[in-house]
Design a protein around this motif. Structure first.
Motif, mmCIF file in Angstrom:
data_model
loop_
_atom_site.group_PDB
_atom_site.id
_atom_site.type_symbol
_atom_site.label_atom_id
_atom_site.label_comp_id
_atom_site.label_asym_id
_atom_site.label_seq_id
_atom_site.Cartn_x
_atom_site.Cartn_y
_atom_site.Cartn_z
ATOM 1 N N LYS A 233 -1.664 43.569 -75.929
ATOM 2 C CA LYS A 233 -1.241 42.178 -75.790
ATOM 3 C C LYS A 233 0.080 41.886 -76.511
ATOM 4 O O LYS A 233 0.801 40.982 -76.129
ATOM 5 C CB LYS A 233 -2.327 41.239 -76.325
ATOM 6 C CG LYS A 233 -3.614 41.214 -75.485
ATOM 7 C CD LYS A 233 -3.404 40.421 -74.204
ATOM 8 C CE LYS A 233 -4.694 40.165 -73.456
ATOM 9 N NZ LYS A 233 -5.302 41.354 -72.853
ATOM 10 N N PHE A 234 0.361 42.600 -77.589
ATOM 11 C CA PHE A 234 1.617 42.435 -78.324
ATOM 12 C C PHE A 234 1.912 40.996 -78.710
ATOM 13 O O PHE A 234 2.992 40.472 -78.413
ATOM 14 C CB PHE A 234 2.794 43.046 -77.533
ATOM 15 C CG PHE A 234 2.748 44.555 -77.510
ATOM 16 C CD1 PHE A 234 3.295 45.287 -78.559
ATOM 17 C CD2 PHE A 234 2.130 45.226 -76.463
ATOM 18 C CE1 PHE A 234 3.223 46.680 -78.552
ATOM 19 C CE2 PHE A 234 2.061 46.619 -76.450
ATOM 20 C CZ PHE A 234 2.616 47.349 -77.496
ATOM 21 N N CYS A 235 0.963 40.343 -79.347
ATOM 22 C CA CYS A 235 1.264 39.052 -79.978
ATOM 23 C C CYS A 235 2.373 39.337 -80.998
ATOM 24 O O CYS A 235 2.326 40.361 -81.693
ATOM 25 C CB CYS A 235 0.032 38.497 -80.679
ATOM 26 S SG CYS A 235 -1.325 38.207 -79.540
ATOM 27 N N PHE B 173 3.213 38.386 -83.845
ATOM 28 C CA PHE B 173 2.980 38.419 -85.292
ATOM 29 C C PHE B 173 2.203 39.662 -85.718
ATOM 30 O O PHE B 173 2.049 39.938 -86.897
ATOM 31 C CB PHE B 173 2.188 37.178 -85.744
ATOM 32 C CG PHE B 173 0.943 36.931 -84.928
ATOM 33 C CD1 PHE B 173 -0.226 37.627 -85.180
ATOM 34 C CD2 PHE B 173 0.956 36.018 -83.878
ATOM 35 C CE1 PHE B 173 -1.348 37.409 -84.405
ATOM 36 C CE2 PHE B 173 -0.164 35.802 -83.107
ATOM 37 C CZ PHE B 173 -1.328 36.510 -83.368
ATOM 38 N N CYS B 174 1.667 40.433 -84.765
ATOM 39 C CA CYS B 174 0.556 41.346 -85.058
ATOM 40 C C CYS B 174 0.960 42.821 -85.051
ATOM 41 O O CYS B 174 1.687 43.278 -84.168
ATOM 42 C CB CYS B 174 -0.540 41.106 -84.019
ATOM 43 S SG CYS B 174 -2.015 42.069 -84.326
ATOM 44 N N HIS C 33 -10.058 38.053 -76.523
ATOM 45 C CA HIS C 33 -8.810 37.342 -76.211
ATOM 46 C C HIS C 33 -9.109 36.348 -75.095
ATOM 47 O O HIS C 33 -9.789 36.705 -74.122
ATOM 48 C CB HIS C 33 -7.733 38.334 -75.768
ATOM 49 C CG HIS C 33 -6.361 37.714 -75.690
ATOM 50 N ND1 HIS C 33 -5.994 36.858 -74.672
ATOM 51 C CD2 HIS C 33 -5.300 37.799 -76.517
ATOM 52 C CE1 HIS C 33 -4.747 36.453 -74.880
ATOM 53 N NE2 HIS C 33 -4.302 37.010 -75.989
ATOM 54 N N VAL D 101 -1.311 45.297 -84.857
ATOM 55 C CA VAL D 101 -2.359 46.131 -84.252
ATOM 56 C C VAL D 101 -1.861 47.036 -83.120
ATOM 57 O O VAL D 101 -2.193 48.225 -83.082
ATOM 58 C CB VAL D 101 -3.559 45.254 -83.809
ATOM 59 C CG1 VAL D 101 -4.476 46.010 -82.866
ATOM 60 C CG2 VAL D 101 -4.333 44.780 -85.029
ATOM 61 N N PRO D 102 -1.042 46.525 -82.183
ATOM 62 C CA PRO D 102 -0.605 47.420 -81.107
ATOM 63 C C PRO D 102 0.161 48.637 -81.623
ATOM 64 O O PRO D 102 0.221 49.667 -80.953
ATOM 65 C CB PRO D 102 0.294 46.528 -80.238
ATOM 66 C CG PRO D 102 -0.197 45.143 -80.514
ATOM 67 C CD PRO D 102 -0.575 45.144 -81.970
ATOM 68 N N CYS E 57 -4.647 47.690 -78.530
ATOM 69 C CA CYS E 57 -4.349 46.421 -77.883
ATOM 70 C C CYS E 57 -3.007 46.499 -77.177
ATOM 71 O O CYS E 57 -2.054 47.069 -77.707
ATOM 72 C CB CYS E 57 -4.326 45.324 -78.953
ATOM 73 S SG CYS E 57 -4.017 43.704 -78.242
#
Ligand code: 5AD
Ligand code: SF4
Length: 490
Positions: free
Chosen positions: A196-198, A200-201, A277, A203-204, A194
């Motif tokens: 997107k680099f939210c 809180f996350c 998303h 995943v990236p 991913c």
């Protein structure tokens, strides 16, 4: 279809207490090696475990459903929940005791840790838990057989870099027999990582940059699944609707085009995809919901918060109004679509007003289902260093209120289904022998009389009543409904 052999995806619950030792079989020469695979986390991990299982099966490993019976324990970990790493280390502590016992009896136990915790911990894992033979991150699964071979010679192997080669290209295809043991529905990962680099996350950081698998690989895998009797495919990706690739016509395709091509495969009657998303829901995909009966009317579309201030701090790249407008467009294309979402309460800086904005958004959208979480810090993410961390008691109170609202909406959605006619894909035997369980187009489990059909059939039913774990239905007429189209006509 019965599940005669233990599948590699269904081991649930904690690892069994490491009490009894299995007879060592690895050094017996002729005896098959046995692997116990334990999968945590999302459907992408389930898919990855299946693919690693395929590779291990080619190397002579048989799946078993307990640690005690295994020569190799493979834990596929998830980093999304709080204290994920600590939980893995405590399991590894139990496995260390079992290994010690085995060693004292002249046997052995190999331990491999895969997934996002493996990725995040890397070398640290073999230092902290010497019981671990192999640490392997999500992008290097194709190297698992080689890593295990090295580990058999006493090496500790850590494979956590992000290589340039595609792991799926190098993992063996599942055999028709193995696909059949997994049932009439299947996962197919089309996209990973991913960008997107939210804030809180993790995943990236754990899954790396957004990568799409090429069209030909996806199509040939989908065709193989169909040939082995799969009728429903769920396309997976951390950010699945960001998938794009060069199509067979030379044009750049998005997910909307891809689902059309997969729907054209003989035998594939149902398609789902997750997780999307909001920013990547393009017209082609929305129109596919209108035009393609095979595309099931269910969409997991996380919004996380209903407050623009918090959405901005989360780096979500959309406002609450944009999300609601998007939902309107999707519903205009497919009026009966069931929506689900993810919500985080207590993100740093979230005030009572911000939370009320989230509750308002939920009321406005009305969800069929949702997952909701208290914000918790993931080290290394921007959210971890933000001011205004919210008190645990406040988070708990907000989560309770939010979940009560969602539960009410889920119940309402189930009640609204009563009396409707729908096509069910029959998936597995029911708890009672005279029952069989199917799945509605809206992803609800639906229980019908076993005489309604056999596993793999798509049958036309009328929803009769709601139950605690799903819906009850009865067949309508005797005509076959072996097409994906959903009738919502009463
Ligand atoms: N705290 C709470 N929930 C989180 N999620 C991801 N990271 C965090 C975190 N740090 C939730 C999001 C995401 C889902 C898979 O998990 O809602 O969509
Ligand atoms: Fe994480 Fe999803 Fe945001 Fe990507 S889009 S950073 S996977 S929450």
């Amino acid at each position: 279809m019965t599940q005669a052999t233990p599948t590699l995806k269904t081991q649930a619950g904690e690892l069994a207490d490491a009490g009894t030792a299995a007879k060592p079989t690895t050094d017996a020469g002729t005896a098959a090696k046995k692997v116990f695979v334990k999968t945590y986390g999302c459907q992408m991990n389930v898919y990855d475990s299946e693919r690693m299982g395929d590779a291990l099966s080619r190397d002579g490993y048989q799946p078993v459903d307990s640690v005690e019976a295994a020569d190799l324990v493979l834990i596929n970990t998830c980093h999304i929940r709080e204290k994920a790493a600590e939980k893995v280390y405590s399991q590894l502590g139990r496995l260390a005791q079992l290994k010690k016992k085995r060693n004292s009896e002249g046997g052995d136990l190999m331990v491999a840790v895969a997934g996002c915790v493996a990725q995040a911990e890397g070398e640290e894992m073999v230092r902290r838990a010497p019981v671990v033979d192999v640490v392997i991150g999500p992008q290097t699964y194709h190297r698992l057989p080689g890593a295990l071979a090295k580990a058999c010679n006493g090496e500790r192997v850590v494979e956590t870099e992000f290589p340039t080669e595609d792991k799926f290209d190098r993992l063996p295809d599942a055999t028709a027999g193995r696909i059949r043991t997994r049932g009439v529905t299947a996962f197919l990962t089309v996209q990973e990582g991913c960008d997107k680099f939210c804030t809180f996350c993790v995943v990236p950081y754990t899954r790396g940059a957004e990568v799409s698998r090429p069209v030909e690989r996806i199509m040939s895998e989908a065709e193989r699944l169909a040939a082995a009797g799969v009728r429903e495919i769920t396309l997976l990706g951390q950010n699945v609707n960001a998938w794009h690739g060069q199509g067979s016509d030379g044009r750049e395709w998005g997910l909307g085009e891809l689902v059309h091509r997969i729907a054209a495969i003989e035998g594939i009657d149902r398609i789902r995809y997750t997780t999307s998303h909001p920013r990547d829901m393009d017209d082609a995909l929305i129109n596919a919901h209108r035009d393609l009966p095979e595309l099931m009317p269910y969409l997991h579309l996380p919004v996380q918060s209903g407050s623009d201030r918090i959405l901005k701090a989360m780096n979500r790249r959309h406002t609450a109004a944009e999300y609601i407008r998007l939902v309107e467009r999707i519903r205009a294309a497919r009026p009966d679509i069931a929506l689900s979402g993810d919500f985080i309460v207590g993100f740093p800086g979230e005030t009572d007003e911000d939370f009320e904005d989230t509750m308002r958004l939920i009321r406005e959208v009305s969800y069929a289902a949702a997952f909701s979480f208290k914000y918790s810090i993931r080290p290394g993410t921007p959210g971890a260093g933000m001011d205004g961390q919210v008190d645990e008691a406040v988070k708990s109170e907000r989560l309770t209120r939010l979940q009560a609202l969602i539960n009410e909406q889920t119940r309402d959605f189930g009640r609204q289904c009563v009396g409707k006619i729908a096509n069910l894909l029959l998936e597995k035997p029911g708890r009672n022998t005279d029952q069989i369980v199917g799945r509605s187009p809206w992803l609800q489990p639906v229980i019908v009389d076993a005489k309604t059909g056999k596993i793999g059939d798509i049958v036309r039913v009328r929803i009769k009543q709601t139950g605690s774990n799903g819906l009850f239905a009865e067949p309508v007429g005797t005509e076959s409904a072996n097409q994906g189209a959903t009738s919502f006509d009463s």
